[in-house]
Design a protein around this motif. Structure first.
Motif, PDB file in Angstrom:
ATOM      1  N   PHE A  19     -13.899 -45.299  42.069  1.00 13.84           N
ATOM      2  CA  PHE A  19     -15.261 -45.771  42.327  1.00 13.84           C
ATOM      3  C   PHE A  19     -16.203 -44.606  42.620  1.00 13.84           C
ATOM      4  O   PHE A  19     -17.357 -44.604  42.184  1.00 13.84           O
ATOM      5  CB  PHE A  19     -15.294 -46.750  43.494  1.00 13.84           C
ATOM      6  CG  PHE A  19     -14.765 -48.113  43.184  1.00 13.84           C
ATOM      7  CD1 PHE A  19     -14.599 -48.566  41.888  1.00 13.84           C
ATOM      8  CD2 PHE A  19     -14.420 -48.980  44.212  1.00 13.84           C
ATOM      9  CE1 PHE A  19     -14.122 -49.828  41.609  1.00 13.84           C
ATOM     10  CE2 PHE A  19     -13.938 -50.249  43.949  1.00 13.84           C
ATOM     11  CZ  PHE A  19     -13.788 -50.669  42.646  1.00 13.84           C
ATOM     12  N   SER A  20     -15.734 -43.618  43.361  1.00 22.41           N
ATOM     13  CA  SER A  20     -16.576 -42.485  43.719  1.00 22.41           C
ATOM     14  C   SER A  20     -16.911 -41.630  42.507  1.00 22.41           C
ATOM     15  O   SER A  20     -18.023 -41.100  42.409  1.00 22.41           O
ATOM     16  CB  SER A  20     -15.880 -41.623  44.773  1.00 22.41           C
ATOM     17  OG  SER A  20     -15.680 -42.365  45.942  1.00 22.41           O
ATOM     18  N   PHE A  21     -15.968 -41.498  41.607  1.00 24.37           N
ATOM     19  CA  PHE A  21     -16.223 -40.712  40.398  1.00 24.37           C
ATOM     20  C   PHE A  21     -17.355 -41.324  39.586  1.00 24.37           C
ATOM     21  O   PHE A  21     -18.237 -40.622  39.090  1.00 24.37           O
ATOM     22  CB  PHE A  21     -14.949 -40.617  39.555  1.00 24.37           C
ATOM     23  CG  PHE A  21     -15.126 -39.828  38.300  1.00 24.37           C
ATOM     24  CD1 PHE A  21     -15.159 -38.444  38.339  1.00 24.37           C
ATOM     25  CD2 PHE A  21     -15.260 -40.463  37.083  1.00 24.37           C
ATOM     26  CE1 PHE A  21     -15.334 -37.714  37.178  1.00 24.37           C
ATOM     27  CE2 PHE A  21     -15.432 -39.751  35.913  1.00 24.37           C
ATOM     28  CZ  PHE A  21     -15.470 -38.364  35.963  1.00 24.37           C
ATOM     29  N   PHE A  22     -17.334 -42.639  39.446  1.00 25.03           N
ATOM     30  CA  PHE A  22     -18.328 -43.292  38.614  1.00 25.03           C
ATOM     31  C   PHE A  22     -19.636 -43.606  39.345  1.00 25.03           C
ATOM     32  O   PHE A  22     -20.648 -43.867  38.706  1.00 25.03           O
ATOM     33  CB  PHE A  22     -17.757 -44.560  37.981  1.00 25.03           C
ATOM     34  CG  PHE A  22     -16.767 -44.244  36.904  1.00 25.03           C
ATOM     35  CD1 PHE A  22     -17.184 -43.725  35.692  1.00 25.03           C
ATOM     36  CD2 PHE A  22     -15.419 -44.431  37.117  1.00 25.03           C
ATOM     37  CE1 PHE A  22     -16.279 -43.412  34.697  1.00 25.03           C
ATOM     38  CE2 PHE A  22     -14.505 -44.122  36.129  1.00 25.03           C
ATOM     39  CZ  PHE A  22     -14.934 -43.613  34.915  1.00 25.03           C
ATOM     40  N   SER A  23     -19.626 -43.612  40.659  1.00 31.62           N
ATOM     41  CA  SER A  23     -20.868 -43.876  41.388  1.00 31.62           C
ATOM     42  C   SER A  23     -21.422 -42.625  42.062  1.00 31.62           C
ATOM     43  O   SER A  23     -22.428 -42.706  42.765  1.00 31.62           O
ATOM     44  CB  SER A  23     -20.642 -44.971  42.430  1.00 31.62           C
ATOM     45  OG  SER A  23     -19.748 -44.514  43.410  1.00 31.62           O
ATOM     46  N   GLY A  24     -20.791 -41.489  41.852  1.00 27.56           N
ATOM     47  CA  GLY A  24     -21.261 -40.244  42.466  1.00 27.56           C
ATOM     48  C   GLY A  24     -22.687 -39.902  42.081  1.00 27.56           C
ATOM     49  O   GLY A  24     -23.458 -39.389  42.896  1.00 27.56           O
ATOM     50  N   TYR A  25     -23.068 -40.188  40.835  1.00 30.92           N
ATOM     51  CA  TYR A  25     -24.429 -39.917  40.388  1.00 30.92           C
ATOM     52  C   TYR A  25     -25.442 -40.732  41.203  1.00 30.92           C
ATOM     53  O   TYR A  25     -26.488 -40.213  41.592  1.00 30.92           O
ATOM     54  CB  TYR A  25     -24.578 -40.223  38.901  1.00 30.92           C
ATOM     55  CG  TYR A  25     -25.970 -39.995  38.379  1.00 30.92           C
ATOM     56  CD1 TYR A  25     -26.421 -38.711  38.129  1.00 30.92           C
ATOM     57  CD2 TYR A  25     -26.837 -41.058  38.173  1.00 30.92           C
ATOM     58  CE1 TYR A  25     -27.710 -38.491  37.668  1.00 30.92           C
ATOM     59  CE2 TYR A  25     -28.119 -40.847  37.716  1.00 30.92           C
ATOM     60  CZ  TYR A  25     -28.555 -39.564  37.459  1.00 30.92           C
ATOM     61  OH  TYR A  25     -29.825 -39.350  37.017  1.00 30.92           O
ATOM     62  N   LEU A  26     -25.112 -41.991  41.475  1.00 29.45           N
ATOM     63  CA  LEU A  26     -26.026 -42.835  42.254  1.00 29.45           C
ATOM     64  C   LEU A  26     -26.183 -42.332  43.688  1.00 29.45           C
ATOM     65  O   LEU A  26     -27.285 -42.339  44.243  1.00 29.45           O
ATOM     66  CB  LEU A  26     -25.539 -44.279  42.257  1.00 29.45           C
ATOM     67  CG  LEU A  26     -25.464 -44.955  40.888  1.00 29.45           C
ATOM     68  CD1 LEU A  26     -24.812 -46.308  41.006  1.00 29.45           C
ATOM     69  CD2 LEU A  26     -26.842 -45.060  40.289  1.00 29.45           C
ATOM     70  N   PHE A  27     -25.098 -41.884  44.284  1.00 26.67           N
ATOM     71  CA  PHE A  27     -25.178 -41.334  45.636  1.00 26.67           C
ATOM     72  C   PHE A  27     -25.932 -40.010  45.635  1.00 26.67           C
ATOM     73  O   PHE A  27     -26.641 -39.688  46.589  1.00 26.67           O
ATOM     74  CB  PHE A  27     -23.784 -41.179  46.238  1.00 26.67           C
ATOM     75  CG  PHE A  27     -23.197 -42.464  46.718  1.00 26.67           C
ATOM     76  CD1 PHE A  27     -23.427 -42.910  48.000  1.00 26.67           C
ATOM     77  CD2 PHE A  27     -22.413 -43.239  45.882  1.00 26.67           C
ATOM     78  CE1 PHE A  27     -22.895 -44.103  48.449  1.00 26.67           C
ATOM     79  CE2 PHE A  27     -21.876 -44.432  46.320  1.00 26.67           C
ATOM     80  CZ  PHE A  27     -22.120 -44.869  47.604  1.00 26.67           C
TER      81      PHE A  27
END
Length: 123
Positions: A19-27
């Motif tokens: 989840f962090s890999f794919f949502s890192g851009y949003l964070f």
């Protein structure tokens, strides 16, 4: 044979990494929103380049407490703290002046996870 609670806790770590890999851009974009211009000050790259790199540890700090508090088994608090050690160290070493964001994300993820655990245990 490995106990089931340890396998589940390892699965939580891998799911949080996914989840962090794919949502890192949003964070990373959230970080840029809260501190405008902070990702554009580098000689190398733009905010679009640095967003996922800065956002990945922030996403880990959000998803580890969320998933461990919601679905962790056994001694899940110890697992959560060990999993948080590297991303928190990264934030403290490289961005100590903006420590409010990882603290807020960690506490928010933890309380959301507790809420999910309480709701799922009522049924």
């Amino acid at each position: 044979m490995i106990p089931r609670h340890k396998v589940l806790n390892f699965e939580i770590i891998f799911i949080a990494l996914f989840f962090s890999f794919f949502s890192g851009y949003l964070f990373g974009r959230l970080y840029e929103f809260l501190d405008p211009g902070s990702l554009d000050t580098s000689i190398i790259g733009t905010a679009d380049f640095w967003g996922p790199i800065v956002g990945f540890p922030l996403a880990l700090i959000f998803f580890f407490p969320l998933l461990f508090a919601a679905f962790g088994t056994g001694n899940w608090r110890k697992w959560m703290w060990w999993a948080l050690a590297l991303p928190v160290a990264f934030e403290v070493i490289f961005d100590f002046s903006h420590l409010f964001l990882p603290i807020a994300l960690g506490l928010g993820g933890y309380w959301l996870g507790i809420l999910v655990r309480k709701i799922s245990n009522k049924n």
